[in-house]
Design an enzyme around this catalytic site. Structure first.
Site, PDB file in Angstrom:
ATOM      1  N   GLU A 259      -4.829   7.585  -3.488  1.00 36.40           N
ATOM      2  CA  GLU A 259      -5.344   7.662  -4.852  1.00 36.40           C
ATOM      3  C   GLU A 259      -6.859   7.761  -4.832  1.00 36.40           C
ATOM      4  OE1 GLU A 259      -3.877   4.479  -7.291  1.00 36.40           O
ATOM      5  OE2 GLU A 259      -1.781   4.911  -6.867  1.00 36.40           O
ATOM      6  N   HIS A 277      -1.608   5.919 -12.328  1.00 38.29           N
ATOM      7  CA  HIS A 277      -1.803   4.479 -12.147  1.00 38.29           C
ATOM      8  C   HIS A 277      -2.174   3.819 -13.484  1.00 38.29           C
ATOM      9  CE1 HIS A 277      -2.765   1.406  -8.776  1.00 38.29           C
ATOM     10  NE2 HIS A 277      -2.256   0.791  -9.822  1.00 38.29           N
TER      11      HIS A 277
END
Length: 526
Positions: A259, A277
């Protein structure tokens, strides 16, 4: 004391810190190099998920005592490095639990009814009603892997939707499972029985790729996978293959192995729903975690209270106050025993009797172990003491005893080494005054002091005078002299408090006295 807020969070976090008499600086968007340059000014650093607190930053932060993470995951903090340096790492496991549980359910609905894809085609001017035939959640079996704070909330809400809920969690008690209304099963049973599987476990070596090709092969055809926990729990390549083969009906992911996930093997795969997220991304959750981490860090700096630490036992402010004399006693006992023992340390046992056995004992055990190990090892602190013992194969045992003693509370610390076993016992007088009351089976009553001599000898006339004369010849003043013996004419001990640390020459002279068995010059923190 100063606190650095290194990521954007609610302004109320800074207000909480300053209202407690601490200084807070908000400096966001800094590079690792920038943080390293200023880190030595701060006692605490607060972050969310953007800023990484690495080992080099900690090395530059000589005053740093605590790192607070506004959120659950601590992937952006080098926890082993913090532990080695005695820096407490705290998170806020409850602040975004509801928000993450709700996002899990949102993804479950989106996956079951193809909502994201249907939205895109509908707004593109297509009316593809027959293309998006979904499934009901009613009556389906939901497999929850990890039934902690978030997993339990997901289970409760799923039961309200009339799903059957099964869970795999080795730490979930039978009583708690019954309270939640879920059935505990094995991991293989999760795979075999579930229509939907949702993950709510931390990422570690035991859980990494817990959903892999082998696991997916055990799942029933048409299963759906949801991950709002941690990237890395799912083998994304294996999941794509299982979806493309038709064995897995679809997946919804809020977290990814890398990420920000600008590219991922699952992007563009039909039947896959992805969000960036967002599990903790609500106004309420952002506010909650910021306020909680500010309170936790302020409490730690001001009172020593430890809440939601990932590398240290919890200790409330009330417990810290109640345990304070016992913490001092345990520290002195650990240091005492560490300075008189010989041989390779194999086992440490700390036994609690009386009133203290009803208190929270983990912090007391930890400080005793730290003081003991610190006499023989470098860089040992209350945060890494258990780890240091484990690394060296030293067994640590904590016992709550029901034995009656002559004291309201008694702590007994025993070490087993390659050369035998030794122990020391202590208690608290007048609610605040530590006392050593027994050493290796010989009773004594001594108050720990900065400089002590510990002497073991044969119980014969004239020995005490000889010790006094030897110390006087070196102009060492005796502050107190505590004696104990096993039996008349048998072994005796003396704990002598002196005003200055005896030199090696003094100890050598004492060791030559007739009747002496052993002598140690001990030094304790003031």
């Amino acid at each position: 004391m100063k606190v650095l807020i290194a990521d954007k969070m609610s302004e109320r976090a800074q207000e909480i810190i300053t209202s407690r008499g601490l200084h807070a600086d908000v400096k966001t968007g800094l590079s690792a190099e920038d943080i390293s340059k200023i880190a030595n000014d701060y006692d605490a650093i607060l972050v969310r998920s953007s800023t990484k607190i690495t080992a080099p930053i900690m090395a530059a932060a000589g005053k740093l005592k605590v790192i607070g993470r506004a959120g659950i995951g601590v992937d952006n903090i080098d926890v082993p490095a913090a532990t080695a340096r005695g820096i407490v790492v705290m998170n806020t496991p409850h602040g975004n639990a509801v928000t993450t549980a709700e996002h899990t359910l949102a993804l479950m609905f989106a996956l079951a009814r193809h909502i994201p894809a249907a939205d895109i085609t509908t707004q593109a001017g297509k009316w593809e009603k027959n293309k998006f035939i979904g499934v009901e959640l009613y009556g389906k079996t939901l497999g929850v892997i990890g039934c902690g704070n978030i997993g339990a909330l997901v289970a409760e809400r799923a039961l309200a939707l009339k799903l059957k809920v099964i869970t795999y969690d080795p730490f979930l008690s039978d009583d708690k499972a019954r309270q939640l209304g879920v059935n505990k099963v094995t991991l293989d049973e999760i795979f075999a029985q579930s229509d939907i599987i949702t993950l709510h476990v931390p990422l570690n070596e035991q859980t990494r790729n817990i959903i892999n090709a082998a696991a997916l092969a055990k799942c029933r055809k048409g299963v759906r996978i949801i991950n709002c926990a941690r990237g890395g729990l799912v083998d994304e390549g294996a999941l794509r293959q299982a979806i493309e083969s038709g064995h897995v009906a679809g997946a919804a992911l809020d977290v990814f192995s890398e990420e920000p996930a600008l590219n991922n093997v699952l992007f563009g795969v039909p039947g896959v729903v992805c969000t960036p997220h967002l599990g903790a991304s609500t106004v309420e959750a952002q506010e909650n975690v910021a306020l909680q981490v500010a309170e936790q860090v302020a409490d730690f700096l001001l009172s020593g209270a430890v809440a939601h630490a990932v590398n240290m036992p919890a200790l409330s402010a009330e417990d810290a106050l109640r345990l304070r004399p016992y913490l001092k006693l345990a520290t002195d006992m650990g240091s005492f025993l560490g300075q008189i023992m010989s041989g390779d340390l194999q086992q440490v046992t700390i036994e609690y009797s009386g009133d203290i056995s009803n208190l929270r004992l983990a912090p007391v055990t930890t400080v005793a172990l730290q003081a003991l190990l610190a006499t023989h090892m470098e860089s040992v602190n209350v945060v890494n003491a258990q780890l240091r013992a484990q690394e060296r194969g030293i067994k640590v045992e904590e016992i709550r005893a029901n034995d009656e003693t002559d004291y309201r509370s008694l702590i007994k610390l025993t070490v087993k080494t390659s050369q035998g076993t030794r122990y020391i016992a202590g208690t608290i007088f007048a609610q605040s005054s530590p006392r050593i009351v027994e050493i290796d089976g010989i009773g004594v009553e001594a108050t720990p002091a900065r400089h002590l001599l510990f002497i073991r000898n044969e119980d014969k006339p004239g020995f005490v005078g000889a010790v006094g004369n030897a110390l006087a010849s070196h102009k060492i003043n005796i502050a107190s002299f505590h004696l104990g013996r096993a039996a008349v004419g048998g072994e005796a001990i003396a704990i002598v408090a002196v005003d200055q640390q005896p030199s090696p020459e003094v100890v050598k002279q004492l060791s030559k006295l007739p009747l002496l068995i052993e002598v140690h010059a001990l030094e304790f923190a003031s």
